[in-house]
Enzyme design. Structure first.
Site, PDB file in Angstrom:
ATOM      1  N   LEU A  69       8.612   3.694  -0.686  1.00 36.71           N
ATOM      2  CA  LEU A  69       9.355   2.967  -1.714  1.00 36.71           C
ATOM      3  C   LEU A  69       8.407   2.183  -2.617  1.00 36.71           C
ATOM      4  CD1 LEU A  69      12.238   1.885   0.672  1.00 36.71           C
ATOM      5  CD2 LEU A  69      12.481   3.340  -1.372  1.00 36.71           C
ATOM      6  N   LYS A 174      -5.477  -1.283   2.879  1.00 35.84           N
ATOM      7  CA  LYS A 174      -5.059  -0.504   1.713  1.00 35.84           C
ATOM      8  C   LYS A 174      -5.258  -1.323   0.428  1.00 35.84           C
ATOM      9  CE  LYS A 174      -3.041   2.047  -1.279  1.00 35.84           C
ATOM     10  NZ  LYS A 174      -3.211   3.397  -1.725  1.00 35.84           N
TER      11      LYS A 174
END
Ligand code: NAD
Length: 298
Positions: A69, A174
């Site tokens: 998402l 990340k």
């Protein structure tokens, strides 16, 4: 894949489409949901997946639900406002494979743990092309047993799994890798536009930078791993010499009217580090400037 047969996948967008496609191809029983029904329907037609009419419906019977998402706010909304968390059975696992803020990931994990639902963060490096040929690098964190249980899913979508530690750690890594890449892009564009102002050819510069700044010349490979992490600090180049080179770059930019905001900040940092640590020290010792400022050791 006995105990993770039924997979829910929410977010059939640019990344979710090829990632869920890999799972379908590898025989997982997929139920997909996207707020844009047409996207989910098209995916289901192509891959023979089931389409849910709501996020909550994905939860019923799912062993694992994967999110791809746009943001952590949407992940939170799908779980707690749209009712998915109430439909997930205790013992099931939810995985956020998008790029989310680690603090939000940790709070979602705690809320799901109270319901007996496991949570992993497993963000990916590599874009759509990597997703299409299942060669994503997948960072993952959370409890080891859940990671092992979900390993067949990660193997289906990626080329390598990077376990990072406690929940939220993969989202930290990340963000940091993209932060490094984002800075390197600006840094390189800044340097190349200065070069262009001096009349250099863009392709010549790009090819030279590729060889002289990447691979075995990259700071991680050449400096951080062999000299900083080992505390050898023996690259053989003094801090004041790098500081001088950065000053040459910035002065040169000023002389031709090139924009050099990152260079100006970098010059200041090297100058401050020279004063604090000593200009004659090995330039890899600049790490101490950050260690002192942040109160942590690499
Ligand atoms: P995208 O916008 O293409 O896809 C997101 C999908 O989520 C869309 O199809 C959208 O309709 C759907 N969606 C939005 N809100 C929803 C809701 N409330 N309920 C159900 N579905 C909803 O985005 P993307 O490029 O696939 O990126 C997804 C995630 O992956 C992001 O976190 C992004 O940062 C990360 N990521 C993207 C790339 C990339 O190259 N695009 C690479 C690595 C990581």
């Amino acid at each position: 894949m006995d105990n993770i047969r039924n997979i829910g996948f929410i977010g059939i967008g640019n990344m979710g489409t090829p990632m869920a496609g890999q799972l379908a191809r590898k025989g997982f029983n997929l139920t997909v949901y996207d707020r844009q029904a047409a996207t989910a329907n098209a995916f289901a037609r192509e891959h023979g997946a089931r389409v849910a009419r709501s996020a909550a419906e994905v939860g019923a019977g799912a062993d694992v639900v994967i999110f791809m998402l746009p943001s952590d706010q949407v992940v939170r909304q799908v779980l707690f406002d749209d009712g998915l968390a109430t439909q997930l059975a205790p013992g099931s696992i939810a995985i956020d494979m998008g790029t989310s803020a680690p603090a939000v990931t940790r709070s979602i994990s705690a809320e799901l743990a109270a319901l007996g639902i496991g949570y992993l963060d497993a963000p990916v490096m590599g874009g759509v092309v990597f997703a299409q040929d299942a060669s994503l690098d997948i960072m993952v964190s959370g409890d080891d047993a859940s990671i092992e249980r979900c390993r067949p899913l990660f193997d289906a979508m990626g080329r390598k799994l990077w376990p990072c530690g406690d929940i939220g750690s993969a989202h930290v890594l990340k963000a940091m890798t993209n932060y490094i890449n984002a800075c390197a892009l600006i840094n390189t564009l800044e340097a190349m536009t200065i070069g262009r102002k001096f009349g250099l050819d863009s392709k010549v510069m790009a090819e030279a930078i590729d060889v002289m700044c990447n691979g075995r010349q990259h700071p991680v490979v050449k400096k951080i791993i062999p000299h900083v992490l080992t505390q050898k600090f023996g690259t053989g180049m003094a801090m004041q010499l790098i500081a001088k080179d950065v000053k040459i770059a910035v002065d040169s930019a000023h002389s031709v009217g090139a924009a050099v905001p990152l260079g100006e900040a970098t010059e200041q940092l090297w100058r401050a580090a020279c004063e604090q640590i000593g200009g004659s020290r090995d330039h890899s010792e600049i790490v101490k400037y950050w260690e002192t400022a942040s109160g942590v050791q690499l």
